[in-house]
Structure formats: structure tokens, C-alpha cells
Scaffold this motif. Sequence first.
Motif, PDB file in Angstrom:
ATOM      1  N   HIS A  51     -59.008  30.576  34.806  1.00  0.00           N
ATOM      2  CA  HIS A  51     -60.282  29.938  34.626  1.00  0.00           C
ATOM      3  C   HIS A  51     -61.453  30.634  35.230  1.00  0.00           C
ATOM      4  CE1 HIS A  51     -59.173  26.303  32.304  1.00  0.00           C
ATOM      5  NE2 HIS A  51     -58.015  26.205  33.050  1.00  0.00           N
ATOM      6  N   LEU A  52     -61.135  31.332  36.379  1.00  0.00           N
ATOM      7  CA  LEU A  52     -62.111  31.963  37.115  1.00  0.00           C
ATOM      8  C   LEU A  52     -62.747  32.931  36.156  1.00  0.00           C
ATOM      9  CD1 LEU A  52     -60.965  32.319  40.867  1.00  0.00           C
ATOM     10  CD2 LEU A  52     -62.927  31.083  39.995  1.00  0.00           C
ATOM     11  N   SER A  98     -62.351  19.461  30.198  1.00  0.00           N
ATOM     12  CA  SER A  98     -61.529  19.788  31.363  1.00  0.00           C
ATOM     13  C   SER A  98     -61.309  21.309  31.323  1.00  0.00           C
ATOM     14  CB  SER A  98     -60.182  19.092  31.118  1.00  0.00           C
ATOM     15  OG  SER A  98     -59.246  19.502  32.401  1.00  0.00           O
ATOM     16  N   ALA A  99     -61.073  21.871  30.343  1.00  0.00           N
ATOM     17  CA  ALA A  99     -60.810  23.429  30.359  1.00  0.00           C
ATOM     18  C   ALA A  99     -61.990  24.279  30.586  1.00  0.00           C
ATOM     19  CB  ALA A  99     -60.035  23.786  29.138  1.00  0.00           C
ATOM     20  N   PHE A 103     -62.113  22.005  35.607  1.00  0.00           N
ATOM     21  CA  PHE A 103     -61.325  22.685  36.319  1.00  0.00           C
ATOM     22  C   PHE A 103     -61.883  23.524  37.552  1.00  0.00           C
ATOM     23  CE2 PHE A 103     -58.429  25.958  37.674  1.00  0.00           C
ATOM     24  CZ  PHE A 103     -57.194  25.473  38.071  1.00  0.00           C
ATOM     25  N   LEU A 104     -62.993  24.113  36.916  1.00  0.00           N
ATOM     26  CA  LEU A 104     -63.712  25.177  37.918  1.00  0.00           C
ATOM     27  C   LEU A 104     -64.389  24.105  38.941  1.00  0.00           C
ATOM     28  CD1 LEU A 104     -65.414  27.274  35.252  1.00  0.00           C
ATOM     29  CD2 LEU A 104     -63.731  28.097  36.995  1.00  0.00           C
ATOM     30  N   PHE A 105     -64.975  22.928  38.805  1.00  0.00           N
ATOM     31  CA  PHE A 105     -65.544  22.240  39.833  1.00  0.00           C
ATOM     32  C   PHE A 105     -64.472  21.739  40.741  1.00  0.00           C
ATOM     33  CE2 PHE A 105     -68.965  21.226  36.778  1.00  0.00           C
ATOM     34  CZ  PHE A 105     -70.014  21.804  37.525  1.00  0.00           C
ATOM     35  N   ILE A 106     -63.076  21.425  40.434  1.00  0.00           N
ATOM     36  CA  ILE A 106     -62.185  21.327  40.913  1.00  0.00           C
ATOM     37  C   ILE A 106     -61.628  22.264  42.089  1.00  0.00           C
ATOM     38  CG2 ILE A 106     -59.687  20.366  41.154  1.00  0.00           C
ATOM     39  CD1 ILE A 106     -60.316  18.609  38.780  1.00  0.00           C
ATOM     40  N   LEU A 107     -61.578  23.417  41.497  1.00  0.00           N
ATOM     41  CA  LEU A 107     -61.471  24.548  42.164  1.00  0.00           C
ATOM     42  C   LEU A 107     -62.348  24.876  43.144  1.00  0.00           C
ATOM     43  CD1 LEU A 107     -59.150  26.946  42.183  1.00  0.00           C
ATOM     44  CD2 LEU A 107     -60.731  28.186  40.643  1.00  0.00           C
ATOM     45  N   VAL A 124     -65.348  14.127  38.933  1.00  0.00           N
ATOM     46  CA  VAL A 124     -63.964  14.309  39.066  1.00  0.00           C
ATOM     47  C   VAL A 124     -63.593  15.187  40.247  1.00  0.00           C
ATOM     48  CG1 VAL A 124     -62.221  15.075  37.960  1.00  0.00           C
ATOM     49  CG2 VAL A 124     -63.728  14.078  36.473  1.00  0.00           C
ATOM     50  N   ALA A 125     -64.318  16.272  40.300  1.00  0.00           N
ATOM     51  CA  ALA A 125     -64.007  17.194  41.420  1.00  0.00           C
ATOM     52  C   ALA A 125     -64.447  16.335  42.801  1.00  0.00           C
ATOM     53  CB  ALA A 125     -64.788  18.366  41.415  1.00  0.00           C
ATOM     54  N   ASN A 126     -65.476  15.499  42.652  1.00  0.00           N
ATOM     55  CA  ASN A 126     -66.056  14.843  44.000  1.00  0.00           C
ATOM     56  C   ASN A 126     -64.831  13.923  44.517  1.00  0.00           C
ATOM     57  OD1 ASN A 126     -67.594  13.766  45.773  1.00  0.00           O
ATOM     58  ND2 ASN A 126     -69.175  13.127  44.366  1.00  0.00           N
ATOM     59  N   THR A 127     -64.349  13.070  43.412  1.00  0.00           N
ATOM     60  CA  THR A 127     -63.424  12.047  43.821  1.00  0.00           C
ATOM     61  C   THR A 127     -61.983  12.744  44.219  1.00  0.00           C
ATOM     62  OG1 THR A 127     -64.389  10.640  42.171  1.00  0.00           O
ATOM     63  CG2 THR A 127     -61.876  10.117  42.954  1.00  0.00           C
ATOM     64  N   GLY A 128     -61.772  13.863  43.393  1.00  0.00           N
ATOM     65  CA  GLY A 128     -60.497  14.491  43.828  1.00  0.00           C
ATOM     66  C   GLY A 128     -60.689  15.178  45.154  1.00  0.00           C
ATOM     67  N   ALA A 129     -61.736  15.620  45.729  1.00  0.00           N
ATOM     68  CA  ALA A 129     -61.929  16.391  47.061  1.00  0.00           C
ATOM     69  C   ALA A 129     -62.155  15.242  48.144  1.00  0.00           C
ATOM     70  CB  ALA A 129     -63.161  17.329  47.021  1.00  0.00           C
ATOM     71  N   VAL A 130     -62.818  14.284  47.975  1.00  0.00           N
ATOM     72  CA  VAL A 130     -63.170  13.263  48.870  1.00  0.00           C
ATOM     73  C   VAL A 130     -62.197  12.226  49.217  1.00  0.00           C
ATOM     74  CG1 VAL A 130     -64.921  11.481  49.801  1.00  0.00           C
ATOM     75  CG2 VAL A 130     -65.571  13.877  48.829  1.00  0.00           C
ATOM     76  N   GLY A 131     -61.486  11.763  47.863  1.00  0.00           N
ATOM     77  CA  GLY A 131     -60.682  10.776  48.083  1.00  0.00           C
ATOM     78  C   GLY A 131     -59.573  10.738  48.906  1.00  0.00           C
ATOM     79  N   PRO A 132     -59.050  11.978  48.992  1.00  0.00           N
ATOM     80  CA  PRO A 132     -57.714  11.858  49.995  1.00  0.00           C
ATOM     81  C   PRO A 132     -57.930  11.542  51.342  1.00  0.00           C
ATOM     82  CG  PRO A 132     -57.672  13.813  48.358  1.00  0.00           C
ATOM     83  CD  PRO A 132     -59.211  13.149  47.944  1.00  0.00           C
ATOM     84  N   PHE A 133     -59.092  11.685  51.736  1.00  0.00           N
ATOM     85  CA  PHE A 133     -59.669  11.569  53.147  1.00  0.00           C
ATOM     86  C   PHE A 133     -60.239  10.157  53.095  1.00  0.00           C
ATOM     87  CE2 PHE A 133     -60.529  15.905  52.548  1.00  0.00           C
ATOM     88  CZ  PHE A 133     -59.886  16.531  53.640  1.00  0.00           C
ATOM     89  N   THR A 134     -60.868   9.536  52.317  1.00  0.00           N
ATOM     90  CA  THR A 134     -61.605   8.324  52.473  1.00  0.00           C
ATOM     91  C   THR A 134     -60.587   7.008  52.225  1.00  0.00           C
ATOM     92  OG1 THR A 134     -62.386   8.375  50.016  1.00  0.00           O
ATOM     93  CG2 THR A 134     -63.722   9.078  52.049  1.00  0.00           C
ATOM     94  N   ILE A 135     -59.823   7.340  50.984  1.00  0.00           N
ATOM     95  CA  ILE A 135     -59.182   6.296  50.525  1.00  0.00           C
ATOM     96  C   ILE A 135     -58.165   5.619  51.762  1.00  0.00           C
ATOM     97  CG2 ILE A 135     -57.487   5.434  49.062  1.00  0.00           C
ATOM     98  CD1 ILE A 135     -58.803   7.152  46.821  1.00  0.00           C
TER      99      ILE A 135
END
Length: 264
Positions: free
Chosen positions: A27-28, A175-176, A180-184, A232-243
Motif C-alpha cells: 500500500h505504501l 479501503s484499498a 488502509f493508508l490512514f490506518i498505517l 476509521v483510522a481515528n477510531t482505530g488509533a484513539v479507541g484502544p486508549f479511550t474505550i
Amino acid sequence: MTSESVRPRRLIRRLAFAVAIGFSSFHLYTGAVGSLPAMQQRSVHLLFAMVLLFLLRAEVARGAARIALDLTLAVFAAVVLGYIAVEADGLDARAGDYTELDLAVGLAVTALVLEGTRRLIGWGLPVIAMIFLAYAYLGPHLPGGLAHSGYSLARIVASTALFTEGIFGPSLGVSANFVFLFILLAAFVNRSGAGTLIMDASFAMFGAVRGGPAKMAVVASSLFGSISGSAVANTGAVGPFTIPLMKPVGFEARFAAAVEASAG
């Protein structure tokens, strides 16, 4: 856990790591140079995702038979989705006149996606998808206003898994090509320490007030969103801390997840 069971799990973990590196590198590269044609880009993206999913399930599976099944599904996913990627131009040329092999591969891809979805989030979404697939096929046999002329199995498989509708439709394309790039990017930001800085700043602002963790989730998502630009990337990155911070103060798990998703 015996040394005999640890050794294959270690090998599976290393293989999953190699697949994840390939996933990110692909993807990069396409993000920098330019995406492949739609069907190829999406099928390679899904190939990496499905193989990684089954490898990770194999790593935590209990029993040799379950591990062997997950590894077999990973190899099978690589083969059938590799076929879609390699034959993308041929599938386009054969539209409406697919070979038996094409249809078998399409049926296999559909089954693998349903099984992968079940492994991740349970039966809910796969059952809904299977109901609508069955509705398309059984239309002539349904009563009253539910009845329709029906679709052949070949047409259902083709529409679902052999061109840029269904599985390989716009959602997978987004997503493709983008998500994915934002999640990365979010992963890089977190590993660099910038994510921790954002969380610390949000906690300092609202950690001591009523409902503070939820307010912190909103602020942290706002700050992180200014970097990632992706919900999506926002939730995936911050969620594991805030939830996890919201749950101990009385927020139900579903509500905590909803707060983070909305903030993202």
C-alpha cells in the motif's frame, strides 16, 4: 503450553509479521506510485487481509486440528484471491461468459469472506448476507410481494465476486486506496509517541471532570483527526486508549464504543 505447541505458534507469528510487512509495503508503494487497476488493487488488498486474518486466528487457536484448518484457509485465500488478481483482465473480457473455474473461484471467495467475517464479528452480518443471497436465488419460490423472477447461481456469484460490484465494490475500493493508508499513518503516529502526547493533553483537560473519559475521547479524536483525516483510522488509533478508560467509570461497553465512533 508445551514447547511443541509454542514452536509452531512462533513460526505462525513470524509468518503473520512477514505478511503484515508485505501488506503495508504494497500500500505504501501503490500510494506513492499509483494504484493498480481497480480489480487488481482490491483483490490484492483483500488477499493480504484474509491471509493475515487466518494466520492470526491460527496463532491463538487451540488444538492442532484448528490450527491446521486456519492455515489451510490462509493458503486457500491466497490461491483464490491470487487468481482474481492475476486474471482480472481476463475476467473483464469474459464478463457474461465465465468459465466453470471462474465461478468456482468466485464462490470460494464469497465463502471465505463470510467465514472471515464470522471469525471477526460473529454470525450477525454473515447471516444477513446469506439471507439476501438466498433471496436473490429463491425469488420465484417466494410468496406474494416477496417473489421476483430470480437469479441464476452463476449470475449471483459473478455479481458478488467476479467484478467491481459486491465484494470488490466501492467500499473495498475506499479501503484499498485510502483507509488502509490512514490506518498505517495512525500506527506510525502512535509508535512515534505523538499519540501518547494527544492522549496526555486530553486527559489533562478533562480527566478530573464528570464523564471525563468520554469528553477526553471527543477531544483526543478531534486532535488526532486533524492529523489522520480519516474517521476509521481515528477510531482505530484513539479507541484502544479511550474505550478502556470509559468502562471503569460506568459507561457500558457498547456505549463507550459508540462515543468513540461518533467522536471519530
